[in-house]
Scaffold this motif. Structure first.
Motif, PDB file in Angstrom:
ATOM      1  N   GLN A 108       0.808  -1.211   0.000  1.00  0.00           N
ATOM      2  CA  GLN A 108       0.000   0.000   0.000  1.00  0.00           C
ATOM      3  C   GLN A 108       0.851   1.275   0.000  1.00  0.00           C
ATOM      4  O   GLN A 108       0.375   2.335  -0.378  1.00  0.00           O
ATOM      5  CB  GLN A 108      -0.932  -0.005   1.200  1.00  0.00           C
ATOM      6  CG  GLN A 108      -2.032   1.008   1.083  1.00  0.00           C
ATOM      7  CD  GLN A 108      -2.977   0.949   2.231  1.00  0.00           C
ATOM      8  OE1 GLN A 108      -2.832   0.155   3.143  1.00  0.00           O
ATOM      9  NE2 GLN A 108      -3.962   1.809   2.211  1.00  0.00           N
ATOM     10  N   ASN A 109       2.125   1.159   0.377  1.00  0.00           N
ATOM     11  CA  ASN A 109       3.010   2.333   0.345  1.00  0.00           C
ATOM     12  C   ASN A 109       3.571   2.594  -1.053  1.00  0.00           C
ATOM     13  O   ASN A 109       4.329   3.535  -1.261  1.00  0.00           O
ATOM     14  CB  ASN A 109       4.143   2.193   1.368  1.00  0.00           C
ATOM     15  CG  ASN A 109       5.099   1.044   1.057  1.00  0.00           C
ATOM     16  OD1 ASN A 109       5.051   0.437  -0.007  1.00  0.00           O
ATOM     17  ND2 ASN A 109       5.962   0.744   1.994  1.00  0.00           N
ATOM     18  N   GLY A 110       3.212   1.745  -2.042  1.00  0.00           N
ATOM     19  CA  GLY A 110       3.653   1.931  -3.421  1.00  0.00           C
ATOM     20  C   GLY A 110       4.859   1.088  -3.803  1.00  0.00           C
ATOM     21  O   GLY A 110       5.186   0.983  -4.984  1.00  0.00           O
ATOM     22  N   ASN A 111       5.533   0.486  -2.824  1.00  0.00           N
ATOM     23  CA  ASN A 111       6.694  -0.364  -3.126  1.00  0.00           C
ATOM     24  C   ASN A 111       6.239  -1.728  -3.629  1.00  0.00           C
ATOM     25  O   ASN A 111       5.200  -2.239  -3.216  1.00  0.00           O
ATOM     26  CB  ASN A 111       7.575  -0.546  -1.886  1.00  0.00           C
ATOM     27  CG  ASN A 111       8.313   0.726  -1.519  1.00  0.00           C
ATOM     28  OD1 ASN A 111       8.572   1.569  -2.372  1.00  0.00           O
ATOM     29  ND2 ASN A 111       8.643   0.871  -0.244  1.00  0.00           N
ATOM     30  N   ILE A 112       7.062  -2.309  -4.482  1.00  0.00           N
ATOM     31  CA  ILE A 112       6.728  -3.627  -5.025  1.00  0.00           C
ATOM     32  C   ILE A 112       6.769  -4.681  -3.911  1.00  0.00           C
ATOM     33  O   ILE A 112       7.630  -4.646  -3.036  1.00  0.00           O
ATOM     34  CB  ILE A 112       7.662  -4.009  -6.198  1.00  0.00           C
ATOM     35  CG1 ILE A 112       7.136  -5.258  -6.890  1.00  0.00           C
ATOM     36  CG2 ILE A 112       9.109  -4.150  -5.738  1.00  0.00           C
ATOM     37  CD1 ILE A 112       7.728  -5.500  -8.260  1.00  0.00           C
ATOM     38  N   LYS A 113       5.810  -5.593  -3.949  1.00  0.00           N
ATOM     39  CA  LYS A 113       5.704  -6.668  -2.960  1.00  0.00           C
ATOM     40  C   LYS A 113       6.132  -8.000  -3.560  1.00  0.00           C
ATOM     41  O   LYS A 113       6.810  -8.795  -2.928  1.00  0.00           O
ATOM     42  CB  LYS A 113       4.251  -6.760  -2.484  1.00  0.00           C
ATOM     43  CG  LYS A 113       3.957  -7.853  -1.507  1.00  0.00           C
ATOM     44  CD  LYS A 113       2.481  -7.832  -1.122  1.00  0.00           C
ATOM     45  CE  LYS A 113       2.154  -8.869  -0.084  1.00  0.00           C
ATOM     46  NZ  LYS A 113       0.728  -8.812   0.294  1.00  0.00           N
ATOM     47  N   LYS A 114       5.703  -8.241  -4.800  1.00  0.00           N
ATOM     48  CA  LYS A 114       5.964  -9.530  -5.439  1.00  0.00           C
ATOM     49  C   LYS A 114       6.056  -9.352  -6.948  1.00  0.00           C
ATOM     50  O   LYS A 114       5.279  -8.606  -7.531  1.00  0.00           O
ATOM     51  CB  LYS A 114       4.806 -10.471  -5.105  1.00  0.00           C
ATOM     52  CG  LYS A 114       5.018 -11.916  -5.468  1.00  0.00           C
ATOM     53  CD  LYS A 114       3.782 -12.736  -5.151  1.00  0.00           C
ATOM     54  CE  LYS A 114       3.505 -12.770  -3.657  1.00  0.00           C
ATOM     55  NZ  LYS A 114       2.348 -13.607  -3.309  1.00  0.00           N
ATOM     56  N   LEU A 115       7.022 -10.029  -7.543  1.00  0.00           N
ATOM     57  CA  LEU A 115       7.168 -10.054  -8.998  1.00  0.00           C
ATOM     58  C   LEU A 115       7.051 -11.506  -9.431  1.00  0.00           C
ATOM     59  O   LEU A 115       7.800 -12.366  -8.961  1.00  0.00           O
ATOM     60  CB  LEU A 115       8.522  -9.481  -9.421  1.00  0.00           C
ATOM     61  CG  LEU A 115       8.886  -9.618 -10.895  1.00  0.00           C
ATOM     62  CD1 LEU A 115       7.964  -8.776 -11.769  1.00  0.00           C
ATOM     63  CD2 LEU A 115      10.341  -9.221 -11.113  1.00  0.00           C
ATOM     64  N   LEU A 116       6.099 -11.779 -10.307  1.00  0.00           N
ATOM     65  CA  LEU A 116       5.908 -13.118 -10.860  1.00  0.00           C
ATOM     66  C   LEU A 116       6.202 -13.029 -12.356  1.00  0.00           C
ATOM     67  O   LEU A 116       5.702 -12.123 -13.031  1.00  0.00           O
ATOM     68  CB  LEU A 116       4.474 -13.600 -10.640  1.00  0.00           C
ATOM     69  CG  LEU A 116       3.985 -13.638  -9.195  1.00  0.00           C
ATOM     70  CD1 LEU A 116       2.489 -13.848  -9.158  1.00  0.00           C
ATOM     71  CD2 LEU A 116       4.697 -14.724  -8.424  1.00  0.00           C
ATOM     72  N   ILE A 117       6.981 -13.950 -12.862  1.00  0.00           N
ATOM     73  CA  ILE A 117       7.335 -13.938 -14.289  1.00  0.00           C
ATOM     74  C   ILE A 117       6.790 -15.198 -14.952  1.00  0.00           C
ATOM     75  O   ILE A 117       6.997 -16.318 -14.465  1.00  0.00           O
ATOM     76  CB  ILE A 117       8.861 -13.823 -14.479  1.00  0.00           C
ATOM     77  CG1 ILE A 117       9.357 -12.533 -13.814  1.00  0.00           C
ATOM     78  CG2 ILE A 117       9.215 -13.839 -15.962  1.00  0.00           C
ATOM     79  CD1 ILE A 117      10.852 -12.384 -13.784  1.00  0.00           C
ATOM     80  N   TYR A 118       6.079 -14.976 -16.064  1.00  0.00           N
ATOM     81  CA  TYR A 118       5.479 -16.060 -16.842  1.00  0.00           C
ATOM     82  C   TYR A 118       5.992 -15.974 -18.273  1.00  0.00           C
ATOM     83  O   TYR A 118       6.335 -14.897 -18.758  1.00  0.00           O
ATOM     84  CB  TYR A 118       3.949 -15.929 -16.854  1.00  0.00           C
ATOM     85  CG  TYR A 118       3.324 -16.173 -15.512  1.00  0.00           C
ATOM     86  CD1 TYR A 118       2.778 -17.397 -15.181  1.00  0.00           C
ATOM     87  CD2 TYR A 118       3.269 -15.159 -14.558  1.00  0.00           C
ATOM     88  CE1 TYR A 118       2.196 -17.622 -13.943  1.00  0.00           C
ATOM     89  CE2 TYR A 118       2.685 -15.372 -13.320  1.00  0.00           C
ATOM     90  CZ  TYR A 118       2.155 -16.601 -13.022  1.00  0.00           C
ATOM     91  OH  TYR A 118       1.586 -16.814 -11.794  1.00  0.00           O
ATOM     92  N   ASP A 119       6.012 -17.117 -18.963  1.00  0.00           N
ATOM     93  CA  ASP A 119       6.393 -17.067 -20.376  1.00  0.00           C
ATOM     94  C   ASP A 119       5.161 -16.685 -21.205  1.00  0.00           C
ATOM     95  O   ASP A 119       4.078 -16.450 -20.661  1.00  0.00           O
ATOM     96  CB  ASP A 119       7.034 -18.385 -20.828  1.00  0.00           C
ATOM     97  CG  ASP A 119       6.076 -19.559 -20.888  1.00  0.00           C
ATOM     98  OD1 ASP A 119       4.833 -19.355 -20.814  1.00  0.00           O
ATOM     99  OD2 ASP A 119       6.546 -20.699 -21.023  1.00  0.00           O
ATOM    100  N   ASN A 120       5.299 -16.633 -22.518  1.00  0.00           N
ATOM    101  CA  ASN A 120       4.209 -16.185 -23.390  1.00  0.00           C
ATOM    102  C   ASN A 120       3.032 -17.155 -23.474  1.00  0.00           C
ATOM    103  O   ASN A 120       1.980 -16.811 -24.015  1.00  0.00           O
ATOM    104  CB  ASN A 120       4.738 -15.890 -24.796  1.00  0.00           C
ATOM    105  CG  ASN A 120       5.582 -14.641 -24.815  1.00  0.00           C
ATOM    106  OD1 ASN A 120       5.438 -13.768 -23.952  1.00  0.00           O
ATOM    107  ND2 ASN A 120       6.485 -14.535 -25.778  1.00  0.00           N
TER     108      ASN A 120
END
Length: 198
Positions: free
Chosen positions: A167-179
Motif C-alpha cells: 500500500q506504500n507503493g513499493n513492489i511486494k511480489k514479482l511473478l514472471i510467466y512465459d508467453n
C-alpha cells in the motif's frame, strides 16, 4: 451520600456515552454490493481494538481521534479519523484473483512427454476478475489510489511480468510467466522494496 452516588452515576454515564461504535464495510466492485467487514481491527498507540462478535462485527472505541485501521480482507492499513459523526468507512475488495493450477497428485511418473505436456497445460494458473478471464493490460488499486496489481494477460493466462504492490507503493511480489502462461520465476520484496533473499 446521595450526591456522591449521583456524581458516580453521572460520571459513569458520561464515560459510557463517550464510547463510539465503529463499523467497516467492504464494496465489491464486480457487483457494487456492500457487506460488513469481519476481519479488521483498530490501533491507537499500543492499544488494539477488535470485533468481539462476528455476527455483528463492530468495534467499540473509548473516544474520537486518529486510529490505524488494519483490514485483513483488503490487505490495507490506513490512518483514519473516527468521531461520532464519522464512525464507518468503506474499502474496496480486490477483484482480481488467481486460480492456482496444479498437477494432479495421482499422475503417473512414467507417462509420455506429450501426456505430461497436456497435464502441464491444464495446470496453468488462471487470473480472473469478476468471474471473467483477464485479457490485455490489467491494473487494480488500493482504496487510497495506490496501485495494488499490474499485469498483462491472454485468455486468463499471465504473459510476462505480474507485479503486486504494498500500500506504500513499493513492489511486494514479482511473478514472471512465459508467453504461454507457464510460471517461470517469483521474487518477493519487503515493505521497503528490498528483495528478500532465499
Amino acid at each position: 451520600m446521595r450526591i456522591v452516588t449521583l456524581i458516580i452515576l453521572f460520571a459513569s454515564f458520561n464515560l459510557y456515552s463517550q464510547e463510539i461504535e465503529y463499523q467497516l464495510y467492504l464494496k465489491n466492485s464486480c457487483n457494487d454490493s456492500i457487506e460488513k467487514a469481519v476481519f479488521y481491527f483498530l490501533k491507537k498507540g499500543e492499544q488494539t481494538y477488535e470485533t468481539l462478535n462476528l455476527d455483528n462485527p463492530i468495534i467499540r472505541i473509548p473516544a474520537s481521534g486518529n486510529y490505524q485501521l488494519i483490514s485483513e480482507e483488503t490487505n490495507e492499513k490506513l490512518t483514519i479519523e473516527i468521531s461520532r459523526n464519522n464512525s464507518k468507512d468503506t474499502l474496496l475488495l480486490p477483484s482480481i484473483y488467481k486460480l492456482e493450477g496444479v498437477l494432479p497428485a495421482s499422475y503417473k511418473k512414467d507417462i509420455s512427454e506429450s501426456e505430461l505436456k497436456k497435464l502441464r497445460k491444464k495446470s496453468r494458473s488462471v487470473f480472473r476478475k469478476c468471474e471473467s478471464n483477464l485479457n490485455g493490460e490489467q491494473k487494480e488499486y488500493f482504496t487510497n489510489g495506490i496501485m495494488r496489481f499490474y499485469g498483462n494477460f491472454k485468455n486468463g493466462f499471465a504473459v510476462g511480468e505480474i507485479k503486486e504492490y504494498y500500500q506504500n507503493g513499493n513492489i511486494k511480489k514479482l511473478l514472471i510467466y512465459d508467453n504461454d502462461g507457464y510460471f517461470k520465476k517469483k521474487v518477493d520484496y519487503d515493505r521497503s522494496g528490498i528483495e528478500i533473499k532465499k
